[in-house]
Structures are given as structure tokens and as C-alpha cells.
Design a protein around this motif. Structure first.
Motif: not given
Lengths: 325, 385
Positions: A224-244, A259-262
């Protein structure tokens, strides 16, 4: 004066930062029972798609859409949590990673519903909707000296800030409650915890569902903030990014992922002035961090050190609230 | 409890302060000078959001190369002085949005060129439109981009224009009646290209024998190709990016399928010839950009680009180059670096002679021009007659 300080760019970055903090916390919750889940990008996608589709096709208010998205993600969390309980470590990581990919492939192939890889555009924007409803009540942003788009991003930021503070507060409380103790016991030694009478199944699934709920919520907000989503947003890159976020900040205390996310959301923006090189520096920082502090930047020792320092200062100056926490 | 809450509030307040101060560094300078008007030089800041780092950095390199070349030439002429501010999007929607926000709100740019991908444009377009900043996509070919709003333009030929052009010519020449379709279903670009192919094939009354899908990075297409071979089509319509497309052609030729292929814009790359060699003969694509064209402007651009970058410019460089010229033209006509005036001037762009050919915007801000249809023959792109 006040109005000039509000730049939508800063607010936008801050909003993404808050969303990333929420995502980081979602991984932290499952990690606090010793389970490494990489499914959070998938849960995020479920939350995002559910909320987006409901608000577009059924004209549901955004708030209801977000709640439905988060709940559906939590239900999926329970469903995947139960069968994967027996797995640990790398095996669990692989299964959850697989789950995330399955979710993405479903989004790609279920074209009649999700519009395939083209993605969904025209999702109601939460800030613009808020502005509309405020105007419906006869309130105009210019009354407090703001332009419309300043008001939009300020309201998103404040909303997210309130929610993030609530989530941090809640999980910190939980950490020191019976549930939190059970999580910690399971993390240290599952067998020992079981022999002490802790219902492992219950607590592990609970942690999984909580993580999924929070990730689903973050996904719905993201949509609801981007107003556009596509499947590529939720690929494993995202999972790894969150884990980092979690690994970088530290997974022992909730301030680690925060702190990490910030820090890791801020870094690419601060480094914008060196354009091509910014991701090199970003990567370098992560490598150096991991070599120097493999447990993450913020751990219990660091917090205790801070606390002790304050204690001694307090004793010296005799100020402060002694029955802290 | 009280203490905890205090700490929380303190932390969040501190972090938001940090955000504000940390980002503040580069924001304050500049601001678009808007003198000009009566014959003076029009000075304008133009923001560029591009895919500079990450998997698609090659696009970003081509685009920034084309833009810088155009900027030098335009500034040397002395009618318009353009200052380009480059921002990286890393191919991600959220990054593209923050980059655009920075350009719109901190750098106060007059107009934006980019972002590179259609997915990014879907996010950035509405924001630029609401903020009233004209934005020109130079490589966004998916459907519905200029329709986002009045301030959104593009000068890249949409698939909806390029694919029918190449299909019509191919069908006419080979007298094709039966076609087989292939497309990558996990990519926005190839998926929307396929939608156009299917629609066009239905409109032209072609018989669609089969529709096969594949995924990004796939290396074995024998299953799909065997099926297609059994149907014996007159033409194969393949909506693929060049890396997969070249392998598909190679495997098809080895299997004995020798009918021509019609590809989308993503298939259009000299890399196809490099990867597939002789197997690439018979690929038909429509392109806005043909570097061999006998036009002094085109040849000059190709030469300059080669001198600077050591390789021939592709369509992305050419489209970016033309986009900046179109914008400079609009700035000149607007007389000052005012966002609304520039938008109005852009919308009136008509019969602009660029290196891509004769160019106009339609009433929605979409492209009006004729693409060139090319075919690979004897290992080189040639004009398809």
C-alpha cells in the motif's frame, strides 16, 4: 519552519526503514527459538498480494485488507510450521527457502488472479487514502502549513512509527514473559527444554506464526505504500536481505534487527553521492562487520556494558529511575 | 515500564533525527535556476534514475553513456544548459522510488529521465505525476506506461507497436498461416510481449498451434521445441530475452526447425549473433534503432559513442540520447525551467528528427513513429524487406 523540514524523500526512506525493521523483527522472532526461516519473503508476498487483491476487487478498507493479509500469512505460517518442526538448521532453511520460491512461482503462474509477472498496479495508496478521509472530515493539510504530498508521507511515517514502536514493545515484553523464556530454552537445548515440560511443538509453531504474521503485515504495508507489486519483489533476494538485517545487527536481542535494518537501509541512501560504488562499500561494510563481530553488532554484552555504564553514572550523580524495567 | 517506554521513544526520535541529518548532506545545493525567457540560455537540472548497479548495469551504462553524449552536444550549442543528476535504482522499485523522491524534493529537478524498467516506472510514474514533474521513460516498453498520468512520457517504442510491425511483415513475406508461440512467463518484459503477440496473431487470423513457456535461465528447450516441431508451424513467435532466445534458436536449428523466428524487443541484440552464430539467421525483430542507417546524424552518434565507450551503441543508448534532445527542445520552447511549462512543451513535441527517426508524442504521451524491421542474414542485422 516545521513544514520546510519535512521532505518527502527523507520520509520515504524512513518509511522503508521502518518496514525493514518490522521484517527484521519477523526473522528475529523465529530465530529466538533457534529456527532459521527464509520463508519470510514468501509470507511478505502473501500479505502483500492478499491485501492488494482484497482492496482492489472487493473495495475493502485498507486497514481490513492489511489485517486479512497478515492473518492469512500467519495461517500459512502455522501450516508450514507444523510439518517442518522436525527439521533444524540448514535443512529448515532449505525447506523454508523452497516455500518462499513456491509462493513466488504461484504468483507468477496464477495469472487470472495475480496478473502474472507483470504485477498488480493501481493498489490503493495508504497515504493518499488517509489524505482523502482527512479531507472528508474537513481537515486540510494547509491548515498546519503542509503541502498535500508532505502530509501524505508524514502520515505514512507516523503510522509506521507507531506500529513499529508497538511491535518492538510487544516482543520485548514477550521476551521477558513465560513465552520468551520458553523460546530461549528451546533455542539453547530442545531436549532439555522438553524434559522440563515445555510444549515444544506449541512454542515452535507459535514463533513461526508470529514471524509470518509480522512479515505478512510488513508486506501488506509495502504494497500500500508502493502501490505496485510484482512477484520479483518477493524472491529469495528479499529473504536474504531480511536475514542480513538480523545477522548484521545481531540476533540475540530485538535491538539487533532494529539496528541492522536501520543501518543497512540508510547506507545505500547516504552513499548515493558515490553512485556506482555504493553497493561495493555496502558489501565491504558487511564483510568487515562479519569478520570482526560474527555475533552481530548488538548483543547482550554490549547492552549490559551500556547499562553498567549508566548505572555507574547514576550512582555517581544519584539521578534516574532506579526500578527501571 | 516507564523507563522502557522512554527509551523506546528516545531511540526512535534519535533514529529519525539521524535519518534526517544523514540524508541532508547533498540536498541543499542547486535548485533549478529559471532565468532565460528572452533568448537567454535556459538552465535546467534534469534528474536521471537508472539501473547503474546490479544485474542490469549494462542497461544503465548504455543509458548514461547516451545521455552524457547528448548533454555535451546540447550544452555546446548554447541554447539550453542541462545539468544531469544521476541516481541509481539498482533495478528495485523501492530504490527507484526513493531516488525519484530525492530528485523531486531535494534536488528540485525540472524533469526526470528514466527509470530503466517498466516495473520501476509503475511505481515512480504516479509519484512524479502527483508531484507535477515531467518524466520520460527511455526504455519502458510495457503497456500502460504513458497512461499513468499527464506528466508521464516515453520515447521507447512499446511492444504493442513493435511486435505487430514485425509480425505483419513476416507473415506477408512468408505467407504464414500457422504459428507456434514461445515465451518466458516469469519476466514482465517477455510476458507483456507475449500478450501482444497472441493478440496480434488472433487479430490477423493466424492459427495458433501451441503455446510453450520457459523460465529465466533455462538451458534446455528440447521438450518445447520437439512439440513445436511436430506441429510444423510456418513461423515461431518467441517472446524471449536475448540470452534465452539465442539458445532457443540454436537448439531449434540443431533439431531441424528452419522456419523464421519473430522476436520482441528484448530479443533484439547483437549478442544473439555472438551466442547462436549461424543458427541466428532468420530472426526477425522490429527495432526503433538501426545503427547502420545512412543518416549522417546516426553515423556521427555511432562514431562518437564508439570512441568513448569502445563498443557500438545499442537501442538503449540511442533512445536515451534522443530523449534528452526531445527534452532540450521542450525546454527551449518553454523558455524557462518550469515543470508545468516543460510538460506542456513536451506534449506538443511533433515531427522531431532524432537518430531514431521521425518522432512525435500522441495525446497520451506515447510514441508515434515507425519502427524498422530487421532480419539476421549471414550473421548480421539487415533491413527486412
Amino acid at each position: 519552519m516545521f513544514a520546510e523540514l519535512i521532505n518527502p524523500y527523507y520520509l520515504q526512506v524512513a518509511s522503508f526503514m521502518l518496514i525493514n525493521i518490522i521484517l527484521g523483527i519477523s526473522v528475529y522472532i523465529t530465530l529466538s527459538t533457534g529456527q532459521l526461516s527464509l520463508a519470510n519473503a514468501g509470507f511478505m508476498g502473501i500479505g502483500a498480494y492478499t491485501s492488494a487483491l482484497l482492496t482492489i476487487h472487493f473495495d475493502l478498507p485498507i486497514i481490513l485488507g492489511i489485517i486479512c493479509g497478515a492473518l492469512l500469512a500467519a495461517i500459512c505460517g502455522i501450516l508450514i510450521g507444523i510439518p517442518t518442526l522436525r527439521l533444524q538448521g540448514v535443512y529448515l532453511a532449505i525447506v523454508t527457502l523452497g516455500f518462499g520460491e513456491v509462493i513466488r512461482v504461484v504468483f507468477v503462474n496464477w495469472e487470472s488472479l495475480t496478473n502474472g509477472s507483470v504485477g498488480i498496479s493501481g493498489i490503493p495508496h495508504i497515504g493518499r487514502e488517509m489524505l482523502k478521509s482527512f479531507q472528508g472530515f474537513g481537515f486540510n493539510p494547509s491548515a498546519i502549513g503542509l503541502q498535500n504530498n508532505q502530509f501524505i508521507f508524514l502520515s505514512i511515517f507516523l503510522l509506521l512509527l507507531a506500529i513499529t514502536v508497538f511491535i518492538i514493545w510487544f516482543f520485548r515484553r514477550q521476551h521477558f514473559s513465560r513465552v520468551g523464556r520458553a523460546f530461549a530454552a528451546i533455542k539453547l537445548d530442545e531436549k532439555a527444554a522438553e524434559s522440563m515440560g515445555i510444549n515444544i511443538t506449541y512454542y515452535k509453531v507459535l514463533a513461526f506464526a508470529q514471524g509470518a504474521l509480522v512479515a505478512g503485515f510488513a508486506g501488506a504495508m509495502y504494497a500500500h505504500i508502493l502501490a505496485y507489486i510484482s512477484p520479483a519483489d518477493f524472491a529469495y533476494h528479499r529473504a536474504v536481505e531480511i536475514l542480513i538485517f538480523v545477522v548484521f545487527g545481531g540476533s540475540e536481542v530485538i535491538w539487533g534487527p532494529v539496528f541492522g535494518a536501520f543501518f543497512l537501509t540508510l547506507m545505500p541512501e547516504v552513499l548515493r553521492f558515490i553512485s556506482e560504488y555504493r553497493y561495493m562499500i555496502y558489501g565491504l561494510i558487511i564483510i568487515i562487520m562479519m569478520a570482526v563481530r560474527p555475533q552481530g553488532l548488538i548483543d547482550i554484552n554490549l547492552l549490559n556494558w551500556f547499562k553498567n555504564k549508566r548505572e555507574t553514572r547514576r550512582q555517581k550523580h544519584g539521578a534516574g529511575n532506579q526500578k527501571d524495567m | 515500564m516507564k523507563g522502557l517506554f522512554k527509551k523506546l521513544v528516545g531511540f526512535t526520535a534519535l533514529s529519525s533525527l539521524l535519518v534526517l541529518s544523514a540524508c541532508g548532506g547533498t540536498g541543499e545545493q542547486a535548485g533549478s535556476d529559471s532565468e532565460g525567457g528572452n533568448g537567454e540560455v535556459v538552465k535546467a537540472d534534469v534528474g536521471v534514475v537508472s539501473f547503474i548497479t546490479g544485474s542490469g548495469a549494462a542497461y544503465g551504462e548504455a543509458i548514461t553513456g547516451g545521455l552524457k553524449l547528448a548533454q555535451e552536444e546540447i550544452n555546446a550549442k548554447g541554447e539550453v544548459e542541462i545539468n544531469l543528476i544521476f541516481e541509481d535504482s539498482a533495478g528495485k522499485q523501492d530504490q527507484a522510488l526513493t531516488a525519484a523522491q530525492k530528485l523531486i524534493n531535494s534536488d528540485n529537478v525540472t524533469a526526470i529521465i528514466g527509470p530503466t524498467l517498466s516495473t520501476e516506472m509503475n511505481v515512480v510514474g504516479p509519484e512524479a505525476d502527483l508531484s507535477g514533474v515531467p518524466i520520460i521513460g527511455t526504455s519502458t516498453t510495457a503497456e500502460g506506461i504513458p497512461q499513468i498520468g499527464d506528466y508521464v512520457f516515453r520515447n521507447s517504442i512499446p511492444e504493442a507497436l513493435a511486435i505487430p510491425a514485425s509480425m505483419e511483415k513476416a507473415v506477408e513475406k512468408y505467407d504464414a498461416k500457422k504459428v507456434a508461440l514461445m515465451y518466458g512467463n516469469d519476466d514482465v518484459f517477455t510476458k507483456s510481449g507475449f500478450d501482444t503477440m497472441k493478440k496480434t496473431a488472433e487479430e490477423m487470423g493466424l492459427e495458433i498451434l501451441t503455446i510453450e513457456t520457459f523460465q529465466k535461465g533455462q538451458s534446455d528447450y528440447n521438450a518445447q521445441l520437439t512439440k513445436i516441431k511436430n506441429y510444423n508451424p510456418d513461423l515461431i513467435l518467441a517472446s524471449a530475452l536475448y540470452n534465452e532466445g539465442a539458445v532457443i534458436m540454436d537448439q531449434a536449428r540443431k533439431m531441424g526447425i528452419d522456419v523464421p523466428f519473430v522476436g520482441g524487443n528484448g530479443f533484439n541484440s547483437p549478442e544473439v549473433i555472438k551466442i547462436a552464430g549461424d543458427s541466428s539467421n532468420g530472426l526477425i525483430v522490429a527495432t526503433p534503432w538501426y545503427g547502420e542507417k545512412d543518416d549522417p546524424k546516426v553515423q556521427e552518434f555511432v562514431k562518437k559513442f564508439e570512441d568513448e565507450h569502445g563498443k557500438t551503441p545499442d537501442q538503449f543508448a540511442a533512445q536515451a540520447y534522443d530523449a534528452l534532445y526531445i527534452l532540450a527542445n521542450a525546454l527551449k520552447n518553454a523558455g524557462e525551467a518550469d515543470r508545468d511549462k516543460v510538460r506542456a512543451a513536451l506534449a506538443e513535441t511533433k515531427d522531431f528528427e532524432g537518430i531514431l527517426g521521425n518522432f512525435s508524442f500522441d495525446e497520451e504521451g506515447d510514441v508515434l513513429m515507425d519502427p524498422t524491421v530487421l532480419v539476421i542474414e549471414d550473421g548480421a542485422f539487415k533491413v527486412f524487406e
